[in-house]
Each structure stands twice: as C-alpha cells, then as structure tokens.
Enzyme design. Structure first.
Site, PDB file in Angstrom:
ATOM      1  N   THR A  44      37.049  44.869  43.426  1.00  0.00           N
ATOM      2  CA  THR A  44      36.612  43.696  42.683  1.00  0.00           C
ATOM      3  C   THR A  44      35.978  44.150  41.375  1.00  0.00           C
ATOM      4  OG1 THR A  44      34.301  43.538  43.437  1.00  0.00           O
ATOM      5  CG2 THR A  44      36.010  42.710  44.930  1.00  0.00           C
ATOM      6  N   CYS A  45      35.400  43.204  40.651  1.00  0.00           N
ATOM      7  CA  CYS A  45      34.845  43.542  39.352  1.00  0.00           C
ATOM      8  C   CYS A  45      33.557  44.343  39.442  1.00  0.00           C
ATOM      9  CB  CYS A  45      34.602  42.280  38.528  1.00  0.00           C
ATOM     10  SG  CYS A  45      33.381  41.168  39.244  1.00  0.00           S
ATOM     11  N   ARG A  47      32.883  46.417  42.554  1.00  0.00           N
ATOM     12  CA  ARG A  47      32.887  47.329  43.702  1.00  0.00           C
ATOM     13  C   ARG A  47      34.296  47.829  43.980  1.00  0.00           C
ATOM     14  NH1 ARG A  47      30.027  46.081  47.522  1.00  0.00           N
ATOM     15  NH2 ARG A  47      28.935  44.371  46.500  1.00  0.00           N
ATOM     16  N   GLN A 114      38.629  37.387  47.571  1.00  0.00           N
ATOM     17  CA  GLN A 114      39.046  38.767  47.311  1.00  0.00           C
ATOM     18  C   GLN A 114      39.129  39.576  48.603  1.00  0.00           C
ATOM     19  OE1 GLN A 114      35.862  39.401  44.534  1.00  0.00           O
ATOM     20  NE2 GLN A 114      37.186  39.158  42.749  1.00  0.00           N
ATOM     21  N   GLY A 183      43.480  35.379  30.102  1.00  0.00           N
ATOM     22  CA  GLY A 183      43.701  35.536  31.530  1.00  0.00           C
ATOM     23  C   GLY A 183      44.151  34.244  32.179  1.00  0.00           C
ATOM     24  N   GLY A 185      44.240  34.088  35.907  1.00  0.00           N
ATOM     25  CA  GLY A 185      43.991  34.255  37.337  1.00  0.00           C
ATOM     26  C   GLY A 185      42.868  33.380  37.852  1.00  0.00           C
TER      27      GLY A 185
END
Length: 421
Positions: A44-45, A47, A114, A183, A185
C-alpha cells in the site's frame, strides 16, 4: 508456521518505503514463493508486508532478502526497517492492519479493500494456502465487524480527506477551485467524492494510461490528454496525484510558466510528484510524509474497543488453527475405526444401523478430547495416544532437511499410559 515481515511508516522512513513500493507485490512475491509453502504480499502507500506459511525457520531472512533485492536497497540500509511476527502475532497484526489501526490515519477505510485485493492477487498467482486464505478472510470479517460495532470507521479519515483538511487553511472558498486529478483508481474516486463534499465542481482528470475519458464519463468530470496537460496544470488551483506510476507524473516542466499559486497534493508512493516541483515559484507541495506529521491522534475510545476486537478475533483464529493440529490423527483414527466397521457390516449386514451408531458414539469423546488437546498446544500427545492405542502413526511427514526432535515421553490423554514420541 505463519510468518509476517512488515515494513511500514512505523518502522521505515518514507524514502525507504518509496523504494520498497516501487517494485510492487507482483515482483516481490515470485522471489519468495519458491522458498515457502505460500505467500501473500500486501503493498500500500505506507507499507509493504509479506505473509507466508512455511516450515523453514530461516524464511524471514528469505523474505527480507527478496524485499531488499526487488527494491534495490542495500541489506545494511534495510536492516532494522522492518518487524517480524509469527503465528498468532502475525494474524493479530494483519487484523489490525485491515481495520485501519496501523494506518497513517487511524481508521482509514481504503486499507480493507487493499487487504482483499492482496489475497485475490495471490490466488491468481497460485501462492495461497488454506491457512493464509483463512487468515485473510478472518481479517476482512474482523474489519467489517469493527466498522459496524465501533466509531472507528466514523472517526477515521482517509488520506484524501486529511490532505484536503490540511489544505483548508490556505483556501478561502473551495467552490471556486479548479482541480486537476492524476489517476483513475480507488484513490481518484475517493478524491472526487471528497472534493464534491466540499463544493468543488470544476474537476478534470488526466491518465497516462489513456483511461481519462472513460473515467471522466463515469464520474461526470472533464478529461485532458497529454497534449493539453501543461496548459491544464498551469490553469488549475490544485493538482492531486494518486497513480501507480513508478515515475513522477508531475515535474517542474508540468507547471512551467505558472502564473498563480498552485497547491500540489501527492498521494502516491512511489512519489507521483518530482520533489523539485516544490522549487517552482508559486507551488506548495503536500506529500505523504507531511500528511503523516499532521495525522491526528488516535480516537482513544474507538481505538481501544477496536483493538480489543482484534485481539479476540486473533485468539479465536489461533485456537481454531491449533485445534486443527491434531486433524491428521483424528482422521487416521476415524479411518481405522470405519475400516473395522465396514468389515463388521459385511459380516453382519442386518446390524448396520446399530454398528454405525455404536462407532459414532465411541469416536465422539476421543475426537473431542483430541481437538481440546490440540488447542492447548498438545497435539503431539494426541498422535502418541493414537499410535499407542491403535498402532496408527498419523504424524505428518517432516519436510526434507528437517531435524527430527529427540524422543520424549508423554502421557496418553485417554488412558494415562506413557508413550515415547
């Protein structure tokens, strides 16, 4: 053994996380998979984590080496930038991550999706195991239970909304702002919703992959192509980036000729905005590291309740997993008993019903006690008891290269007889 190696905003600086996130899970998992039974990588952004099932004690070193190699980070630089958790602690950590308790913004909602996608990706790659499947499914169930039972989800704010809150002090009227979004998403969709909540109506999207028109049509916003990107950027009041690009999508050239103040919000990791963009006159850059510094304190009451639910769910997961430790012994006992049963039925078919009922009753107590012993971490005693009483060795075959532990004496849980294992 379940094992988790985690590098996050709590253990590593953002420049290291940026390097780790650049390869993506699809590049890290193949480096790990050959050395373990199964692997799920969560990226993820803020981790990068690898959850594996393994029988090898040195699997943590394999994972750490794979992460550093994929990211091009020297092992010495990566040292101490991660944590290692096993079995119940690994499950508890994943459940907390899925609930948003380990996020930059406590309670943020995006992480749940996620976690689900990480499992889906591992399924497509064929790298899951039954225990990893169960652990990730329980994580999702726990996240939903926490969301429904506590105020954490309501108190938690997404990175998008927190970034916009940090922008408030610089803006007089959101309704007049012209926003260019990079983006298409999940974060892009969340950004549109957050902007509209603040009254923003002038939103345009740019996609380097060419999905801008389709995304714009879906959400009722304009789109711009590469040819018009610089003009659109310099005419905007706010740029927000949230793409998966490995390279910056906004550079000093993107805002060349800027004639008015421009606020740039970078939600990407790796960075979507070249840091040199902040040196352009009139540009103010807000990135993930800045957001982390300004992240609010945890909502203590909601967080405490959520963590208690996480601990309870992790304990139940561990209990079930331990109880399954004696499953081969239970299966072997039942197969042995049912084999004898079929022989007797063949000899006395008129008594089939009574014989099946008798065997079922005889198996009930040993089966229940075997599960109880396994839950207490005493599965080895169950295997020893089955072998002592019935001459059936149901112990799983040890992986090649595993050293057989020295034999010890244990008491049979049914008769109290001493057996060696």
């Amino acid at each position: 053994m379940l094992l988790c190696v985690s590098a996050s905003h709590k253990t590593a600086p953002f420049d290291v996380l940026e390097q780790l996130s650049a390869p993506g899970a699809e590049n890290i998992a193949p480096l790990i998979a050959p050395s373990v039974d199964g692997v799920v990588v969560l990226s993820t952004c803020n981790r990068i984590e690898a959850y594996v099932e393994t029988e090898t004690a040195d699997s943590a070193e394999v994972i750490i080496d794979a992460m550093s190699k994929a990211a091009g980070i020297d092992a010495a630089e990566f040292a101490g930038r991660y944590t290692v958790k096993t079995d119940g602690k690994a499950a508890e950590h994943l459940f907390a991550v899925a609930a948003g308790l380990e996020s930059v913004v406590i309670g943020e909602g995006e992480i749940g999706g996620q976690v689900r996608r990480a499992l889906t990706d591992a399924r497509h790659q064929g790298t899951t195991t039954s225990d990893l499947e169960r652990m990730f499914q329980r994580a999702t169930e726990t996240q939903k239970a926490i969301k429904n039972a506590t105020a954490l989800g309501r108190a938690g704010r997404s990175l998008v909304r927190l970034a916009l809150e940090l922008t408030d002090s610089r803006l007089a009227d959101w309704t007049t702002q012209k926003v260019l979004l990079f983006g298409t998403g999940m974060y892009a969709a969340a950004t549109i919703a957050a902007l509209r909540d603040r009254g923003v109506t002038d939103i345009t999207v740019y996609s380097s992959s060419g999905r801008g028109k389709m995304f714009g049509d879906k959400y009722g916003i304009g789109h711009v192509t590469k040819a018009g990107l610089v003009a659109a950027a310099t005419a905007s009041d706010i740029l927000i980036t949230c793409t998966n690009s490995d390279e910056p999508v906004v550079t000093p050239d993107t805002v060349a000729g800027l004639a008015k103040p421009l606020f740039v919000i970078d939600l990407g990791l790796p960075r979507n905005v070249d840091p040199a963009t902040a040196d352009v006159a009139g540009v103010t850059l807000l990135d993930l590291e800045t957001i982390r510094v300004h992240a609010p304190l945890e909502e203590l009451q909601a967080t405490d309740a959520a963590r208690a639910m996480v601990k309870d769910a992790a304990a139940r997961f561990a209990d079930v997993r331990r109880s399954r430790g004696a499953q081969p012994a239970i299966v072997a006992l039942r197969q042995h008993a049912f084999g004898l049963l079929e022989d007797e039925i063949a000899r006395h078919p008129e008594s089939e019903g009574a014989l099946r009922h008798l065997v079922g009753r005889l198996l009930h107590t040993p089966t229940t006690r075997a599960a109880d012993y396994a839950m207490q971490g005493r599965a080895d005693e169950v295997f020893a008891a089955i072998e002592t009483l019935f001459g059936v060795d149901a112990r799983p075959t040890l992986p090649e290269g595993t050293v057989q532990p020295a034999p010890v004496e244990v008491a049979c849980p049914v008769t109290g007889a001493i057996a060696t294992r």
